[in-house]
Design a protein around this motif. Structure first.
Motif, PDB file in Angstrom:
ATOM      1  N   TYR A  50      -8.301  10.866  10.071  1.00 25.99           N
ATOM      2  CA  TYR A  50      -8.942  11.963   9.340  1.00 25.99           C
ATOM      3  C   TYR A  50      -9.174  13.173  10.246  1.00 25.99           C
ATOM      4  O   TYR A  50      -9.277  14.304   9.783  1.00 25.99           O
ATOM      5  CB  TYR A  50     -10.267  11.498   8.727  1.00 25.99           C
ATOM      6  N   HIS A  83     -15.268   2.413   0.756  1.00 20.34           N
ATOM      7  CA  HIS A  83     -15.422   2.520  -0.696  1.00 20.34           C
ATOM      8  C   HIS A  83     -14.455   1.532  -1.332  1.00 20.34           C
ATOM      9  O   HIS A  83     -13.426   1.192  -0.741  1.00 20.34           O
ATOM     10  CB  HIS A  83     -15.109   3.954  -1.151  1.00 20.34           C
ATOM     11  N   LEU A  91      -9.983   8.185   6.314  1.00 26.08           N
ATOM     12  CA  LEU A  91     -11.044   8.808   5.534  1.00 26.08           C
ATOM     13  C   LEU A  91     -12.311   8.919   6.365  1.00 26.08           C
ATOM     14  O   LEU A  91     -12.747   7.958   6.993  1.00 26.08           O
ATOM     15  CB  LEU A  91     -11.306   7.961   4.274  1.00 26.08           C
ATOM     16  N   ASP A 145     -15.003  11.648  -4.818  1.00 30.21           N
ATOM     17  CA  ASP A 145     -13.798  11.233  -5.543  1.00 30.21           C
ATOM     18  C   ASP A 145     -12.626  12.139  -5.211  1.00 30.21           C
ATOM     19  O   ASP A 145     -11.486  11.677  -5.058  1.00 30.21           O
ATOM     20  CB  ASP A 145     -14.049  11.259  -7.053  1.00 30.21           C
ATOM     21  N   ARG A 196     -11.339  11.451  -1.515  1.00 33.76           N
ATOM     22  CA  ARG A 196     -10.789  10.099  -1.436  1.00 33.76           C
ATOM     23  C   ARG A 196      -9.439  10.004  -2.159  1.00 33.76           C
ATOM     24  O   ARG A 196      -8.461   9.471  -1.625  1.00 33.76           O
ATOM     25  CB  ARG A 196     -11.787   9.110  -2.046  1.00 33.76           C
ATOM     26  N   GLU A 197      -9.386  10.531  -3.344  1.00 30.73           N
ATOM     27  CA  GLU A 197      -8.140  10.445  -4.111  1.00 30.73           C
ATOM     28  C   GLU A 197      -7.062  11.363  -3.539  1.00 30.73           C
ATOM     29  O   GLU A 197      -5.870  11.060  -3.646  1.00 30.73           O
ATOM     30  CB  GLU A 197      -8.411  10.801  -5.580  1.00 30.73           C
ATOM     31  N   ASP A 238     -17.111  11.505   3.667  1.00 26.72           N
ATOM     32  CA  ASP A 238     -16.359  11.887   2.469  1.00 26.72           C
ATOM     33  C   ASP A 238     -16.083  10.707   1.546  1.00 26.72           C
ATOM     34  O   ASP A 238     -15.429  10.866   0.515  1.00 26.72           O
ATOM     35  CB  ASP A 238     -15.016  12.519   2.872  1.00 26.72           C
ATOM     36  N   ALA A 239     -16.557   9.520   1.907  1.00 29.07           N
ATOM     37  CA  ALA A 239     -16.189   8.307   1.172  1.00 29.07           C
ATOM     38  C   ALA A 239     -16.637   8.336  -0.284  1.00 29.07           C
ATOM     39  O   ALA A 239     -15.980   7.765  -1.159  1.00 29.07           O
ATOM     40  CB  ALA A 239     -16.758   7.080   1.871  1.00 29.07           C
ATOM     41  N   ASN A 296      -5.389   9.305  -0.917  1.00 32.26           N
ATOM     42  CA  ASN A 296      -4.515   8.299  -1.526  1.00 32.26           C
ATOM     43  C   ASN A 296      -3.223   8.928  -2.028  1.00 32.26           C
ATOM     44  O   ASN A 296      -2.133   8.359  -1.870  1.00 32.26           O
ATOM     45  CB  ASN A 296      -5.240   7.596  -2.673  1.00 32.26           C
ATOM     46  N   HIS A 330     -12.448   2.044  -3.549  1.00 31.63           N
ATOM     47  CA  HIS A 330     -11.167   2.680  -3.860  1.00 31.63           C
ATOM     48  C   HIS A 330     -10.724   3.590  -2.718  1.00 31.63           C
ATOM     49  O   HIS A 330     -10.082   4.615  -2.931  1.00 31.63           O
ATOM     50  CB  HIS A 330     -11.264   3.474  -5.169  1.00 31.63           C
ATOM     51  N   ASP A 331     -11.063   3.205  -1.475  1.00 31.33           N
ATOM     52  CA  ASP A 331     -10.503   3.926  -0.335  1.00 31.33           C
ATOM     53  C   ASP A 331      -9.026   3.549  -0.221  1.00 31.33           C
ATOM     54  O   ASP A 331      -8.483   2.840  -1.088  1.00 31.33           O
ATOM     55  CB  ASP A 331     -11.289   3.620   0.943  1.00 31.33           C
ATOM     56  N   TYR A 357      -7.129   0.975  -2.633  1.00 32.08           N
ATOM     57  CA  TYR A 357      -6.081   1.504  -3.515  1.00 32.08           C
ATOM     58  C   TYR A 357      -4.765   0.743  -3.337  1.00 32.08           C
ATOM     59  O   TYR A 357      -4.123   0.335  -4.315  1.00 32.08           O
ATOM     60  CB  TYR A 357      -5.883   2.992  -3.208  1.00 32.08           C
TER      61      TYR A 357
END
Length: 491
Positions: free
Chosen positions: A94, A232, A191, A199, A202-203, A195-196, A206, A234-235, A239
């Motif tokens: 990051y 998270h 990440l 949304d 994070r997205e 910032d976790a 991804n 959905h990190d 994902y």
């Protein structure tokens, strides 16, 4: 022993494994011993599987400050170049400044006298040498950039070797790099922790992996390695495991590990003792579960919040009931959940928990002993799916163990489990009181109770089901039946 012989043997030793390379190289460059933890060995074994071509997509989840960057983003790259000077690495994090520091550390290792004495064929090209990008004279090198930074124009790994090239490989490569490892994409903490919970950020990371990073390979055999603390559900790791569940090898290293008998051990006592880890946990449970235990639980959507705890149990002679609620396992995947409690006016004080998937040969005597140990007055047992038979066997054992006090009440639970748990959740949260160290006493039970979500998938609902049952049965027996009637039943 002459110098060349000693050099040859030392070169062979360092080339034999990443762990040997790391311990020796670190001792030389840092002028101190590399303290090896069990997790370092596990990580090195996983990375050696990458070198040997056994693993192509690897995820390593471990907490911060446990040596992952030194091992994976510095020593692994230097080791790969020692085995093959033409190896090309794309290193991503990051932070652009962080990856550049790692890039400089790799160069410092390669240019050290010790490395050059053993692997003199690895030379850095002078006219292609910056903090972010540098090359070897053999065509290898490293490109270091941030997750959202410029990546185009560089590919990790090398094209597959032709038959003619395979014939010309030297003895060293044939022995220590027989699968022709030629570099990798190494992603270290893509990440930022701050910032976790965003949304958008994070997205975007991804998507960046899909649109740009994944394709920066020069061969389909070029491995991708992701090393990060979970942040998270959905990190990037979450994902990828969601969309490609069978393609990634995952090495997850929580800081507290448990033996089969439930005994807890610190992953690396040199860094954190169990006592220190629980202090971190008490400071922020969400951070501890995600970043330290690699168990990202969403803050939103949880059924329960912080439970009440006690240091000293109220006087038992003043309790309205010394009770137990038992939900026997419905299937082989379920837990038997049995909770002993003292019912007082201000709450139900949990005194003991049996939470296990072990067979009835273990659970029946364990339950009978627990009831005797806690001087239980009444034991409520769900009779669904073998519960009645379980209750009969436990009742027989309690008498064999000299306990003629406990009364067994079996009943059929016909109400929908999810609805029951949902509608009584606030009472469970407010009325149940646990020992202050309950998460250490009953870790699996505590995890499944606290991680239960209002919506979505829950791996196990046995803990909240039994906790809800305590509220239901105590309400039924203590509020609708007089104390005199209950005492007559027990006498």
């Amino acid at each position: 022993m002459d110098f060349e012989k000693q050099r040859f043997l030392h070169r062979q030793l360092l080339a034999s494994s990443l762990l040997q390379f790391t311990t020796k190289m670190f001792a030389y460059t840092a002028r101190r011993e590399y303290v090896v933890g069990e997790h370092h060995k596990i990580i090195c074994d996983a990375l050696m599987d990458v070198i040997k071509g056994r693993t192509n997509k690897l995820i390593i989840n471990i907490s911060p400050r446990y040596g992952k960057t030194l091992l994976c983003s510095q020593m692994f790259i230097a080791y790969g170049l020692a085995l093959n000077p033409a190896s090309k690495f794309l290193h991503i994090s990051y932070s652009g400044s962080l990856v550049q520091e790692n890039s400089m550390a790799v160069k410092d290792t390669i240019t050290s006298t010790y490395f050059q004495t053993l692997f003199p064929e690895v030379q850095i090209r002078k006219n292609d040498n910056t903090r972010a990008k540098w090359s070897t004279t053999a065509g290898g090198g490293e490109y270091a950039t941030s997750t959202l930074g410029q990546i185009t124009g560089f590919g990790a790994g090398q094209a597959e070797m032709t038959e003619e090239e395979l014939k010309n490989i030297d003895d060293f490569t044939a022995q220590f790099n027989p699968d022709h490892f030629a570099g990798a994409i190494v992603i270290d903490d893509p990440l930022r922790p701050d910032d976790a919970l965003s949304d958008n950020v994070r997205e975007s990371i991804n998507r960046r992996f899909e649109t740009t990073i994944r394709n920066r390979v020069n061969s389909r055999k070029t491995p991708i390695i992701i090393i990060m603390q979970r942040l998270h559900e959905h990190d990037l790791c979450g994902y990828l495991q969601e969309i490609e569940p069978n393609e990634w090898t995952v090495v997850s290293l929580p800081v507290i590990k448990r033996d089969e008998d439930g005994t807890e051990h610190a992953l690396w006592p040199f860094k954190h003792t169990l006592e220190e880890l629980y202090k971190i946990k008490h400071a922020s449970e969400f951070v501890f579960e995600t970043q330290y235990m690699q168990n990202p639980t969403p803050m939103e959507g949880l059924m329960y919040h912080v439970f009440r705890t006690y240091d000293a149990l109220p006087e038992r002679r003043k309790a309205r009931m010394l009770g137990n609620y038992t939900d026997s396992a419905d299937t082989g995947f379920d837990f038997l959940c049995s909770i002993c409690f003292d019912a007082h006016d201000d709450g139900y004080y949990v005194t003991d928990v049996l939470y296990t998937k072990r067979p009835m040969e273990f659970t029946e005597p364990a339950q009978a002993n627990m009831l005797k140990r806690n001087k239980t007055d009444i034991c409520f047992v769900e009779s669904n799916n073998g519960g009645r038979s379980f209750a009969r066997n436990v009742e027989r054992l309690t008498k064999e163990y000299g306990n003629r006090k406990t009364r067994f009440v079996t009943f059929t639970q016909s109400k929908n489990k999810q609805i029951r748990i949902f509608t009584r959740s606030s009472e469970v949260n407010n009325r149940l009181v646990f020992p202050s160290n309950w998460e250490q006493l009953w870790p699996e039970f505590a995890h499944d109770l606290k991680a239960y979500r209002k919506e979505g998938y829950n791996a196990h609902d046995d803990a909240p089901d039994a906790a809800t049952g305590i509220i239901e049965k105590c309400e039924e027996w203590l509020n609708n039946i007089s104390d005199e009637q209950i005492m007559r039943d027990f006498l």
